[in-house]
Design an enzyme around this catalytic site. Sequence first.
Site, short mmCIF file in Angstrom:
data_model
loop_
_atom_site.label_atom_id
_atom_site.label_comp_id
_atom_site.label_asym_id
_atom_site.label_seq_id
_atom_site.Cartn_x
_atom_site.Cartn_y
_atom_site.Cartn_z
N GLY A 31 79.02 66.65 13.81
CA GLY A 31 78.70 66.11 12.43
C GLY A 31 78.93 64.72 12.59
O GLY A 31 79.15 64.00 13.56
N HIS A 37 72.09 61.55 17.35
CA HIS A 37 72.03 63.07 16.91
C HIS A 37 70.67 63.31 16.41
O HIS A 37 69.84 64.20 16.73
CB HIS A 37 72.92 63.34 15.95
CG HIS A 37 74.26 63.48 16.23
ND1 HIS A 37 75.10 62.44 15.45
CD2 HIS A 37 75.06 64.08 17.09
CE1 HIS A 37 76.56 62.83 16.00
NE2 HIS A 37 76.18 63.74 17.05
N GLN A 61 88.53 71.09 21.51
CA GLN A 61 88.29 69.92 22.68
C GLN A 61 89.21 68.76 22.23
O GLN A 61 88.72 67.79 22.98
CB GLN A 61 86.93 69.99 22.40
CG GLN A 61 86.21 69.01 21.42
CD GLN A 61 84.61 69.21 21.44
OE1 GLN A 61 84.02 70.30 21.47
NE2 GLN A 61 83.93 68.07 21.85
N LEU A 148 72.38 61.67 27.11
CA LEU A 148 72.68 61.31 28.25
C LEU A 148 73.90 60.23 28.24
O LEU A 148 74.27 59.90 29.30
CB LEU A 148 71.62 60.78 29.21
CG LEU A 148 70.78 61.89 29.99
CD1 LEU A 148 69.69 61.18 30.58
CD2 LEU A 148 71.58 62.20 31.10
N GLN A 153 79.38 65.28 30.03
CA GLN A 153 79.43 66.52 29.29
C GLN A 153 78.18 67.44 29.61
O GLN A 153 78.16 68.58 29.84
CB GLN A 153 79.22 66.14 27.77
CG GLN A 153 78.92 67.54 27.09
CD GLN A 153 79.36 67.38 25.13
OE1 GLN A 153 80.44 67.60 24.86
NE2 GLN A 153 78.38 67.00 24.33
N LYS A 184 73.85 52.70 21.82
CA LYS A 184 73.99 52.81 20.41
C LYS A 184 75.56 53.46 20.55
O LYS A 184 75.27 54.71 21.19
CB LYS A 184 73.04 53.34 19.74
CG LYS A 184 72.00 52.48 19.52
CD LYS A 184 71.05 52.55 18.19
CE LYS A 184 70.10 51.81 17.96
NZ LYS A 184 69.52 51.64 16.66
N SER A 186 78.79 54.65 17.40
CA SER A 186 79.68 54.18 16.32
C SER A 186 80.79 53.25 16.48
O SER A 186 81.45 52.58 15.73
CB SER A 186 80.09 55.40 15.59
OG SER A 186 80.36 56.66 16.40
N ARG A 187 80.88 53.28 17.91
CA ARG A 187 82.47 52.39 18.27
C ARG A 187 81.74 50.77 18.25
O ARG A 187 82.84 49.92 18.39
CB ARG A 187 82.89 52.56 19.45
CG ARG A 187 83.29 53.98 19.53
CD ARG A 187 84.38 54.21 20.59
NE ARG A 187 84.94 55.22 20.72
CZ ARG A 187 84.65 56.67 21.06
NH1 ARG A 187 83.43 56.68 21.87
NH2 ARG A 187 85.25 57.75 21.10
O1 PAF Z 1 79.06 66.20 21.79
C1 PAF Z 1 79.66 67.12 20.99
O2 PAF Z 1 79.58 66.54 19.82
C2 PAF Z 1 80.71 68.02 21.23
O3 PAF Z 1 81.20 68.20 22.34
C3 PAF Z 1 79.68 69.50 21.26
C4 PAF Z 1 78.81 69.57 22.22
C5 PAF Z 1 78.94 69.59 19.80
C6 PAF Z 1 80.74 70.50 21.15
O4 PAF Z 1 81.57 70.94 20.55
#
Ligand code: PAF
Length: 289
Positions: A31, A37, A61, A148, A153, A184, A186-187
């Site tokens: 979110g 996103h 996490q 990327l 991740q 880009k 948010s920081r």
């Molecule tokens: O990148 C993220 O926002 C999170 O690590 C993810 C992939 C949604 C898993 O909670």
Amino acid sequence: MKVITELKALREAIHHHKQSGCSIGFVPTMGFLHEGHLTLVKEARKQNDIVVMSIFVNPLQFGPNEDFERYPRDIERDSILAENAGVDILFIPVAEEMYPGTTSIKMNVTERVNVLCGKKREGHFDGVVTVLTKLFHLVQPDRAYFGLKDAQQIAVVEGLVQDYFFPVEIVRVPTVREEDGLAKSSRNVYLSEKERSEAPVLYESLEKVKNKIESGETSGDSIISEVTDFIHSRTSGQVEYVEVYSFPELTPIDDLKGEIIIALAVQYQKARLIDNMIISLNEEENQHV
Ligand code: PAF
């Protein structure tokens, strides 16, 4: 756009779309949506019949010193942004359903984690793969989209998908950049005016060594020194790390060949910036392809 909060309702909606032969693109998020996103949604929209986005601030996490409670949340704003971007199903599960009690199995990522930012975030990727395993089973996507910017991740998620045969294609979406090349984030708003004017040097340093590698440089150490010196001489930010690995394995390499990542983190007064570049080299000729 349909907003779904219950697992049962999501399963029904997914079943319906699968029965109709629709392909599903999935954008998992925590979110507080930003342009990064929305770029993932745009890519998912192009390649799939149905786009599902999840919003779930995954407690698993967050480390003990990372403030899960204070993680920014704004579901109303996120819903509007998601709908405008073309999301079909917005899945917002509650923690009680995602993690209903003690579990009999714990996931533990053993490779690709003790490097880059993962060094300082013990257990973080265990939480990421746990929640993604649950989400992938629920959403059953054909493709899942990751930026990327967080290359580590992606490396870990590609490992998960490969090791456990998830029938999902992981789509790597390029980092969204400002006009001057700064990734880009948010920081970025936490940078002072002077720091903001210096910060494009991170990407410049990566571009510079990319050219060098394309012209035949094969030493990882010399690339690391060059990037470090370049940044050091042009900004007040403190270089936290510059590392070069094979990608997505994230293992050390002596000679630059195959797919490689050059990744860096720079600490400014109130913001820590990361950036990276992935380069595919033809093994034979050491040429950028
Ligand atoms: O990148 C993220 O926002 C999170 O690590 C993810 C992939 C949604 C898993 O909670």
